[in-house]
Scaffold this motif. Sequence first.
Motif, PDB file in Angstrom:
ATOM      1  N   ARG A 108      -0.999   5.067  -7.390  1.00 23.85           N
ATOM      2  CA  ARG A 108      -1.933   4.027  -7.836  1.00 23.85           C
ATOM      3  C   ARG A 108      -3.059   3.850  -6.820  1.00 23.85           C
ATOM      4  O   ARG A 108      -4.093   3.288  -7.141  1.00 23.85           O
ATOM      5  N   ARG A 109      -2.836   4.314  -5.602  1.00 23.80           N
ATOM      6  CA  ARG A 109      -3.849   4.305  -4.548  1.00 23.80           C
ATOM      7  C   ARG A 109      -3.845   5.679  -3.899  1.00 23.80           C
ATOM      8  O   ARG A 109      -2.824   6.352  -3.861  1.00 23.80           O
ATOM      9  N   LEU A 124       0.836  -1.207   0.000  1.00 27.94           N
ATOM     10  CA  LEU A 124       0.000   0.000   0.000  1.00 27.94           C
ATOM     11  C   LEU A 124       0.869   1.255   0.000  1.00 27.94           C
ATOM     12  O   LEU A 124       0.576   2.213  -0.718  1.00 27.94           O
ATOM     13  N   HIS A 135       2.068   1.618  -3.522  1.00 26.44           N
ATOM     14  CA  HIS A 135       0.976   2.067  -4.406  1.00 26.44           C
ATOM     15  C   HIS A 135       0.650   3.545  -4.183  1.00 26.44           C
ATOM     16  O   HIS A 135       0.421   4.285  -5.146  1.00 26.44           O
TER      17      HIS A 135
END
Length: 186
Positions: free
Chosen positions: A54-55, A46, A49
């Motif tokens: 991407r997150r 996470l 990302h």
Amino acid sequence: MYSKYTNKYKKVRDFMKAGRPLRGVRKRKELSQENVAHDLYISKQLVSHMENDRRTLSEELAKKSVSYFGEARYGYEIAHEIAADFIPPLATANKGIEWHRLALEETFKVQASEAIEILDKISLAKHPSFIDEEEKRSIELAVKELLDVQLILSSFLSKLEHAYPISVKDCMRKRLPNWKVMGWIE
């Protein structure tokens, strides 16, 4: 109705991309993605990302990470990501202003003086419904100058914290009771 709520929520989440600020603070603090993941109780994946956009960063994780890192620069960058229409970015481009405490100090003094000079030329005593177009333009110019001051001031505070062993977060906590006594905040 649920789809409207979902779309609204998705729009809010889109403003919380934190890749550049997160990667920057992690590197400034010399932390690995594993360290950050462990301390924030999230996965390394996470962290990766989020750093690569991407997150997105949830509101809860934004608050948690700002508190965890305890760094003014990161706090201002996250605040800007969340409320970009009201929180200016930091002056870190190193083009118009060098990202150095002395350059930021001098720029702050100049910008604050310019804002004060403009405010001295206008009157805010007149009720807003009675101002003419010229007065409105003058007030708008004052607001723009004050935003310049805000950008430089946030940048200057961030740089001072970086250069000296002073925590803006701790100073803020110590000032809050004074501001309450003065009646500036509730």
